[in-house]
Design a protein around this motif. Structure first.
Motif, PDB file in Angstrom:
ATOM      1  N   UNK A   1      -3.344  -2.250   2.515  1.00 57.74           N
ATOM      2  CA  UNK A   1      -3.280  -1.188   1.510  1.00 57.74           C
ATOM      3  C   UNK A   1      -2.122  -1.348   0.536  1.00 57.74           C
ATOM      4  N   UNK A   2      -1.011  -1.939   0.996  1.00 51.73           N
ATOM      5  CA  UNK A   2       0.157  -2.078   0.125  1.00 51.73           C
ATOM      6  C   UNK A   2       0.957  -3.304   0.537  1.00 51.73           C
ATOM      7  N   UNK A   3       2.050  -3.556  -0.162  1.00 52.60           N
ATOM      8  CA  UNK A   3       2.870  -4.728   0.143  1.00 52.60           C
ATOM      9  C   UNK A   3       4.213  -4.327   0.745  1.00 52.60           C
ATOM     10  N   UNK A   4       4.274  -3.184   1.393  1.00 52.90           N
ATOM     11  CA  UNK A   4       5.513  -2.758   2.037  1.00 52.90           C
ATOM     12  C   UNK A   4       5.850  -3.688   3.203  1.00 52.90           C
ATOM     13  N   UNK A   5       7.135  -3.840   3.465  1.00 51.08           N
ATOM     14  CA  UNK A   5       7.564  -4.594   4.631  1.00 51.08           C
ATOM     15  C   UNK A   5       7.026  -3.909   5.880  1.00 51.08           C
ATOM     16  N   UNK A   6       6.387  -4.680   6.762  1.00 49.60           N
ATOM     17  CA  UNK A   6       5.717  -4.083   7.917  1.00 49.60           C
ATOM     18  C   UNK A   6       5.889  -4.947   9.154  1.00 49.60           C
ATOM     19  N   UNK A   7       6.283  -4.312  10.248  1.00 52.83           N
ATOM     20  CA  UNK A   7       6.304  -4.941  11.565  1.00 52.83           C
ATOM     21  C   UNK A   7       5.016  -4.521  12.266  1.00 52.83           C
ATOM     22  N   UNK A   8       4.105  -5.456  12.459  1.00 51.21           N
ATOM     23  CA  UNK A   8       2.760  -5.128  12.953  1.00 51.21           C
ATOM     24  C   UNK A   8       2.795  -4.709  14.416  1.00 51.21           C
ATOM     25  N   UNK A   9       2.008  -3.696  14.768  1.00 51.44           N
ATOM     26  CA  UNK A   9       1.826  -3.284  16.154  1.00 51.44           C
ATOM     27  C   UNK A   9       0.338  -3.402  16.508  1.00 51.44           C
TER      28      UNK A   9
END
Length: 367
Positions: free
Chosen positions: A97-105
């Protein structure tokens, strides 16, 4: 924008004959070539800056617009070296949905993080997976969170010239090697063939299980000018597993098979799966397809209209989208099974493994 480009690519490559594409679209390919030369030239001259992110970066990528098997290869690296090194994965997370920094769970959805990063995280829960278009920011965040000793595998990073360091692993499919292809839109290349000189290892993916020695020799001869080690790999399909119950399907032979895919290239899976069925139906959606209730209803209606023993097959990647969302209750009672892909080296696997080990151990500290 990239999704529109992939739709255009599908239209051009599956409808237009090759000679027509090359002749009519070569002016556009020439413009694209000039743009690529300018971009790479600006990085080479230092006008555009590359950042030193330290070492122990395994950059997996290709020169084509999808279909070379990057995600299965990332999973191979984790499976083989995960117990030997501390590892993490960095990706852009295409289709989220977006390009935010994300730590995947493991509890994220494909809409939030993309189907491929979610697939990797669910298969390897202890491996940190960080997302960001700016790979340098994602690497920094991963190292800050998990320590600087991490060996980081970058999914689809060969074109990311902002990264200065790393071992470049170039993937190219056996059926359509990059040296025979043309720049988009005449062909499927998204980058210059000459970028292969910047690779450290070249992997020919999706090769036949039994290699034709004459063809292997021809391919090695064509790749010799790049002066890189070349390895041949094929793919092995895993046993079908129910996307909800995780139950293994023991027998793939059915009266009727329904195949549902939203991937870049499904020809191999069609050959492997559908030859076990006396009859079959194929739902072919675009790569990274986001399934709507209308799509699901079409599949259910087709399943309901068949009066013989029928099983629905899909890919692991598609399962990340099919197991979440408002349509889940419609699928839970159906015999719908996901088939995974694993990479297998046809020869010289130890040589490849040692190349990775030597790189990691040589670059055991950061500059």
């Amino acid at each position: 924008m990239l999704s529109d480009l992939k739709k255009l690519t599908a239209t051009i490559f599956y409808i237009w004959p090759m000679f027509l594409r090359v002749i009519l679209l070569s002016p556009f390919a020439l413009i694209y070539k000039v743009v690529l030369h300018l971009r790479h030239g600006m990085f080479n001259m230092g006008v555009l800056k590359s950042k030193d992110m330290g070492h122990k970066l395994l950059k997996v990528g290709n020169l084509a617009l999808g279909g070379s098997g990057k995600t299965p290869f990332v999973e191979y690296l984790i499976r083989v070296f995960g117990d030997e090194f501390e590892m993490g994965v960095v990706s852009r997370g295409y289709g989220r949905e977006n390009d935010n920094l994300k730590n995947v769970t493991v509890d994220d959805t494909a809409e939030e993080v993309g189907d491929e990063p979610l697939q990797i995280k669910r298969k390897f829960p202890i491996i940190p997976v960080f997302l960001k278009g700016d790979r340098c920011a994602a690497i920094s965040a991963l190292r800050h969170s998990h320590g600087s000793n991490e060996v980081i595998v970058l999914d689809d990073a060969l074109q990311h010239r902002k990264l200065m360091n790393g071992l470049n692993i170039l993937l190219s499919s056996y059926e359509r090697p990059f040296y025979k292809d043309f720049l988009f839109p005449s062909g499927k290349l998204r980058d210059l063939r000459s970028r292969a000189y910047s690779s450290d290892l070249i992997i020919i993916t999706k090769s036949p299980t039994i290699l034709d020695l004459q063809e292997e020799t021809r391919m090695r001869k064509s790749l010799a000018k790049y002066n890189k080690p070349v390895f041949f790999t094929s793919i092995k399909y895993t046993r079908p597993q129910h996307i909800f119950s995780q139950k293994i399907l023991e027998n793939k032979v059915n009266e009727h098979a329904i195949l549902v895919t939203g991937i870049a290239s499904s020809q191999g899976m069609k050959k492997d799966i559908l030859h076990n069925a006396k009859d079959w139906t194929y739902f072919d959606f675009g790569d990274h397809h986001s399934y709507s209730e209308k799509d699901i209803q079409k599949i259910i209606e087709k399943y309901g209209s068949i009066n013989v023993d029928t099983v629905i097959f899909t890919t692991e990647k598609d399962a990340q989208r099919l197991t979440r969302g408002r349509h889940v209750h419609l699928l839970k009672e159906l015999p719908i099974y996901a088939i995974g892909i694993e990479v297998q080296f046809l020869k010289e696997e130890e040589k490849f493994k040692n190349a990775i080990r030597n790189y990691v151990r040589t670059n055991s500290s950061f500059s």
